[in-house]
Design a protein around this motif. Structure first.
Motif, PDB file in Angstrom:
ATOM      1  N   ARG A  66     -33.229  -8.007 -38.749  1.00  0.00           N
ATOM      2  CA  ARG A  66     -34.521  -7.960 -37.940  1.00  0.00           C
ATOM      3  C   ARG A  66     -35.725  -8.090 -38.935  1.00  0.00           C
ATOM      4  N   THR A  67     -35.349  -7.206 -40.060  1.00  0.00           N
ATOM      5  CA  THR A  67     -36.403  -7.284 -40.994  1.00  0.00           C
ATOM      6  C   THR A  67     -36.863  -8.533 -41.749  1.00  0.00           C
ATOM      7  N   LEU A  68     -35.549  -9.073 -41.973  1.00  0.00           N
ATOM      8  CA  LEU A  68     -35.673 -10.277 -42.875  1.00  0.00           C
ATOM      9  C   LEU A  68     -36.019 -11.464 -42.111  1.00  0.00           C
ATOM     10  N   VAL A  69     -35.738 -11.658 -40.909  1.00  0.00           N
ATOM     11  CA  VAL A  69     -36.130 -12.582 -39.931  1.00  0.00           C
ATOM     12  C   VAL A  69     -37.951 -12.466 -39.534  1.00  0.00           C
ATOM     13  N   HIS A  70     -38.279 -11.330 -39.378  1.00  0.00           N
ATOM     14  CA  HIS A  70     -39.762 -10.923 -39.112  1.00  0.00           C
ATOM     15  C   HIS A  70     -40.550 -11.435 -40.380  1.00  0.00           C
ATOM     16  N   ARG A  71     -39.947 -11.097 -41.357  1.00  0.00           N
ATOM     17  CA  ARG A  71     -40.747 -11.045 -42.932  1.00  0.00           C
ATOM     18  C   ARG A  71     -40.659 -12.820 -42.911  1.00  0.00           C
ATOM     19  N   LYS A  72     -39.605 -13.498 -42.874  1.00  0.00           N
ATOM     20  CA  LYS A  72     -39.611 -14.858 -43.038  1.00  0.00           C
ATOM     21  C   LYS A  72     -40.495 -15.691 -42.213  1.00  0.00           C
ATOM     22  N   TYR A  73     -40.757 -15.458 -40.770  1.00  0.00           N
ATOM     23  CA  TYR A  73     -41.432 -16.115 -39.960  1.00  0.00           C
ATOM     24  C   TYR A  73     -43.160 -15.721 -39.913  1.00  0.00           C
ATOM     25  N   ASN A  74     -43.142 -14.495 -40.336  1.00  0.00           N
ATOM     26  CA  ASN A  74     -44.538 -14.168 -40.512  1.00  0.00           C
ATOM     27  C   ASN A  74     -45.126 -14.742 -41.910  1.00  0.00           C
ATOM     28  N   ASP A  75     -44.460 -15.074 -42.867  1.00  0.00           N
ATOM     29  CA  ASP A  75     -44.900 -15.479 -43.942  1.00  0.00           C
ATOM     30  C   ASP A  75     -45.050 -17.278 -43.866  1.00  0.00           C
ATOM     31  N   ASP A  76     -43.983 -17.816 -43.029  1.00  0.00           N
ATOM     32  CA  ASP A  76     -44.327 -19.291 -42.677  1.00  0.00           C
ATOM     33  C   ASP A  76     -45.588 -19.468 -41.907  1.00  0.00           C
ATOM     34  N   TRP A  77     -45.857 -18.421 -41.055  1.00  0.00           N
ATOM     35  CA  TRP A  77     -47.109 -18.704 -40.327  1.00  0.00           C
ATOM     36  C   TRP A  77     -48.363 -18.618 -41.302  1.00  0.00           C
ATOM     37  N   ARG A  78     -48.270 -17.702 -42.271  1.00  0.00           N
ATOM     38  CA  ARG A  78     -49.353 -17.288 -43.032  1.00  0.00           C
ATOM     39  C   ARG A  78     -50.037 -18.667 -43.731  1.00  0.00           C
ATOM     40  N   ILE A  79     -48.987 -19.425 -44.098  1.00  0.00           N
ATOM     41  CA  ILE A  79     -49.113 -20.584 -44.959  1.00  0.00           C
ATOM     42  C   ILE A  79     -49.299 -21.673 -44.179  1.00  0.00           C
ATOM     43  N   ARG A  80     -49.686 -21.869 -43.045  1.00  0.00           N
ATOM     44  CA  ARG A  80     -49.555 -23.246 -42.109  1.00  0.00           C
ATOM     45  C   ARG A  80     -50.726 -23.863 -42.578  1.00  0.00           C
ATOM     46  N   GLU A  81     -51.954 -23.131 -42.646  1.00  0.00           N
ATOM     47  CA  GLU A  81     -53.238 -23.649 -43.105  1.00  0.00           C
ATOM     48  C   GLU A  81     -53.211 -24.521 -44.478  1.00  0.00           C
ATOM     49  N   LEU A  82     -52.228 -24.056 -45.348  1.00  0.00           N
ATOM     50  CA  LEU A  82     -52.251 -24.619 -46.672  1.00  0.00           C
ATOM     51  C   LEU A  82     -51.515 -26.044 -46.455  1.00  0.00           C
ATOM     52  N   ARG A  83     -50.840 -26.228 -45.583  1.00  0.00           N
ATOM     53  CA  ARG A  83     -49.962 -27.447 -45.080  1.00  0.00           C
ATOM     54  C   ARG A  83     -50.843 -28.467 -44.251  1.00  0.00           C
ATOM     55  N   GLY A  84     -51.934 -27.645 -43.700  1.00  0.00           N
ATOM     56  CA  GLY A  84     -52.734 -28.609 -42.721  1.00  0.00           C
ATOM     57  C   GLY A  84     -52.293 -28.808 -41.396  1.00  0.00           C
ATOM     58  N   GLU A  85     -51.240 -27.547 -41.034  1.00  0.00           N
ATOM     59  CA  GLU A  85     -50.752 -27.862 -39.677  1.00  0.00           C
ATOM     60  C   GLU A  85     -51.387 -27.362 -38.712  1.00  0.00           C
ATOM     61  N   PRO A  86     -51.521 -27.770 -37.421  1.00  0.00           N
ATOM     62  CA  PRO A  86     -52.340 -27.293 -36.259  1.00  0.00           C
ATOM     63  C   PRO A  86     -51.892 -25.751 -35.752  1.00  0.00           C
ATOM     64  N   ASN A  87     -53.218 -25.261 -35.344  1.00  0.00           N
ATOM     65  CA  ASN A  87     -53.046 -23.742 -34.720  1.00  0.00           C
ATOM     66  C   ASN A  87     -53.311 -23.754 -33.314  1.00  0.00           C
ATOM     67  N   ASP A  88     -53.000 -24.659 -32.615  1.00  0.00           N
ATOM     68  CA  ASP A  88     -53.292 -24.909 -31.294  1.00  0.00           C
ATOM     69  C   ASP A  88     -52.428 -24.044 -30.459  1.00  0.00           C
ATOM     70  N   ASP A  89     -52.761 -23.816 -29.127  1.00  0.00           N
ATOM     71  CA  ASP A  89     -51.754 -23.008 -28.417  1.00  0.00           C
ATOM     72  C   ASP A  89     -50.268 -23.480 -28.230  1.00  0.00           C
ATOM     73  N   ALA A  90     -50.221 -24.851 -28.284  1.00  0.00           N
ATOM     74  CA  ALA A  90     -48.732 -25.407 -28.409  1.00  0.00           C
ATOM     75  C   ALA A  90     -47.993 -24.956 -29.694  1.00  0.00           C
ATOM     76  N   ALA A  91     -48.471 -25.211 -30.760  1.00  0.00           N
ATOM     77  CA  ALA A  91     -48.034 -24.779 -32.014  1.00  0.00           C
ATOM     78  C   ALA A  91     -47.709 -23.267 -31.844  1.00  0.00           C
ATOM     79  N   VAL A  92     -48.593 -22.489 -31.354  1.00  0.00           N
ATOM     80  CA  VAL A  92     -48.186 -21.026 -31.445  1.00  0.00           C
ATOM     81  C   VAL A  92     -47.203 -20.715 -30.580  1.00  0.00           C
ATOM     82  N   ALA A  93     -46.980 -21.397 -29.171  1.00  0.00           N
ATOM     83  CA  ALA A  93     -45.891 -21.179 -28.348  1.00  0.00           C
ATOM     84  C   ALA A  93     -44.681 -21.483 -29.026  1.00  0.00           C
ATOM     85  N   ALA A  94     -44.751 -22.859 -29.670  1.00  0.00           N
ATOM     86  CA  ALA A  94     -43.467 -23.314 -30.369  1.00  0.00           C
ATOM     87  C   ALA A  94     -43.031 -22.273 -31.297  1.00  0.00           C
TER      88      ALA A  94
END
Length: 553
Positions: free
Chosen positions: A514-542
């Motif tokens: 659980r600790t490894l998975v939570h850390r990985k996906y939280n880090d992935d989310w923090r660099i979304r803006e660096l890749r220019g990915e959308p932060n809309d509701d659909a992307a958040v839900a996905a």
């Protein structure tokens, strides 16, 4: 008998019958609506004992009477019905057509796949070792994987000697050469397939660590797996794309270093599999090796035009080439004829699975994986060739799975008493979190998930330390073959490491996961803006749904 379309009239067929020794043929022209009057030309070379054309044909009286009797009783020949063969479906092997598959073409694909007639093509490279290529459409790949006995025909046609072992390199992304294939900027396909990856930013704290890790992988192949393959005449199967799998890339480099010992006949077999036709056609360098193979293959040339059109419609993607140092290639074009698009890899995955299943049903095998994996889109089976589910399936089938950690880790002494296990876990997690923080400062996330799994597996169960103690006790000072080391670990852990003496509990394993998975996906989310990915509701839900599935898995 050969049916071909004529140059003057595409709706006219010629039926060509083999002629005499000077290769002249008997040609019958067949009209488009029925059997119209047609010309018959005799072979230029007479049959033995037959008169020449200049000599008059003289019939004996008995022959004349017999001919009259046959003519009197012979019924009139009925007119033949319209030919049921679609004329435009008869396409030469090297045609450059761009049309959907007709029933005649599909039947031809089925016949060739069932019989393997001229399916494997040998292409000379001028380097002493010819390359063998099996190029398949999705239709042919489905037929080969669904019909009993067809997989064995592949190996018979490739002329593979009897092996004693299967080494299966599961696709492992993350090599430095893989980064060079990524599109610069915010490539859409990269954003979908590898969360946490930023092009041109290596997933290492310093570039020297990446070079050291890849050098160590090559040494591992050269010192461990290649001697094992030589001893067992092994079949080595992996990704054929250049740089797309760090393990196959390392094995290919080690193979080049050792190939001078064997010349053009290595004592083991290497088969590279590929379904990345979209990425190949995006690689427009005329010197690319995939173009050399495609130009030398009649089967591939026949699909050139449709593949170019569909690859262009697919948009921007990363650019890949085939590894030029492999002796055998199996390529599936991934064309979905119904939807008129590429990237339908279901046929390729089924064929790959059946090839591995066929081999491992009668031979011992090992599976090896490292680097990163592609995440599942909707379930654990949808991640493609680099998904972790292939390692899970191998382990469930009883195949030993080696997860390789090439990162430099701090030395943590494994405790003997079980009471100290939690302290070891806490120390390892603290080191891992600090490592993830340093990568975030660089603008990327820790996505080498397989390496993290391998590291924490040793932390949770300490199989390596206990196996070393066992080997020193029973075979001090000896180098142990890989298969004996695997058997040794299984004997030390009793086949159930979670319940072995000194091992971690199931609750500790679940907490670390659980600790490894939570850390990985939280880090992935923090660099979304660096890749220019959308932060809309659909992307958040996905993202939330994918995160929940990963935690559950």
């Amino acid at each position: 008998m050969v049916l071909v379309t004529t140059d003057n009239d595409p709706d006219l067929l010629s039926m060509r019958l083999p002629g005499g020794s000077d290769s002249s043929d008997t040609t019958i022209n067949i009209g488009p609506s029925a059997f119209e009057p047609c010309s018959l030309q005799s072979p230029s070379v007479p049959l033995p004992g037959a008169p020449s054309r200049e000599e008059p044909l003289v019939m004996q009286p008995s022959q004349t009477r017999r001919l009259s009797q046959l003519t009197a009783v012979a019924p009139a020949m009925p007119v033949a019905p319209e030919l049921p063969i679609p004329v435009k479906a008869l396409v030469p092997d090297d045609a450059d057509g761009d049309k959907s598959v007709t029933s005649g073409e599909e039947t031809l694909q089925h016949v060739k796949a069932r019989t393997m007639y001229r399916m494997v093509e040998e292409i000379e490279t001028g380097e002493g070792m010819p390359r063998k290529l099996l190029f398949l459409t999705n239709v042919q790949a489905d037929l080969l994987s669904s019909t009993p006995g067809n997989i064995s025909k592949i190996f018979q046609t490739l002329d593979i000697p009897k092996p004693k072992l299967v080494i299966n390199f599961l696709q492992s992304l993350g090599a430095t050469t893989w980064y060079s294939t990524l599109p610069t900027g915010s490539g859409a396909s990269t954003a979908c397939l590898q969360p946490g990856v930023v092009p041109e930013r290596l997933l290492w704290e310093v570039p020297a660590q990446a070079s050291e890790a890849e050098h160590n992988l090559v040494r591992f192949m050269q010192m461990v797996l290649i001697p094992l393959a030589v001893e067992t005449n092994a079949v080595v199967i992996g990704c054929a794309n250049r740089g797309d799998c760090m393990l196959m890339t390392a094995f290919s480099e080690a193979f080049q270093l050792e190939s001078a010992r064997w010349g053009s006949q290595p004592p083991f077999t290497i088969i590279g599999l590929s379904s990345e036709t979209t990425q190949m056609y995006a690689h427009e360098d005329p010197r690319a090796f995939w173009r050399f193979l495609a130009d030398g293959s009649r089967s591939w040339r026949a699909r050139h035009k449709i593949l170019r059109r569909l690859a262009k419609a697919a948009g921007d993607t990363n650019k890949l080439d085939l590894d030029p140092h492999l002796p055998n290639y199996i390529v599936v074009d991934t064309v979905n004829e119904k939807d008129d698009c590429l990237e339908d890899k279901r046929s390729f995955l089924r064929l790959s699975t059946e090839i591995i299943r066929h081999l491992t049903s009668t031979l011992p095998s090992i599976s090896v994986k490292s680097g990163m994996t592609t995440p599942p889109f909707w379930d654990i089976t949808s991640a493609g060739p680099a998904g972790i589910e292939h390692a899970i399936s191998s382990a469930k089938a009883g195949t030993p799975v080696l997860l390789l950690d090439a990162r430099h880790r701090p030395v943590l002494d494994p405790p003997s008493p079980a009471a100290n296990r939690q302290r070891l876990i806490d120390a390892a997690l603290e080191q891992h979190m600090a490592h993830c923080d340093r990568l975030l400062q660089k603008g990327c996330a820790e996505t080498m998930g397989v390496m993290s799994l391998a590291y924490f597996h040793s932390i949770l169960h300490s199989t390596e330390a206990r196996a070393k103690e066992y080997l020193e006790e029973h075979q001090p000072g000896l180098r142990v073959p890989l298969f004996e080391a695997i058997a040794c670990m299984q004997s030390v852990t009793g086949g159930n490491e979670a319940e072995s003496p000194g091992g971690s509990t199931k609750a500790q394993v679940a907490a670390v996961a659980r600790t490894l998975v939570h850390r990985k996906y939280n880090d992935d989310w923090r660099i979304r803006e660096l890749r220019g990915e959308p932060n809309d509701d659909a992307a958040v839900a996905a993202h939330g749904k994918t995160h929940a599935r990963a935690v559950h898995a």
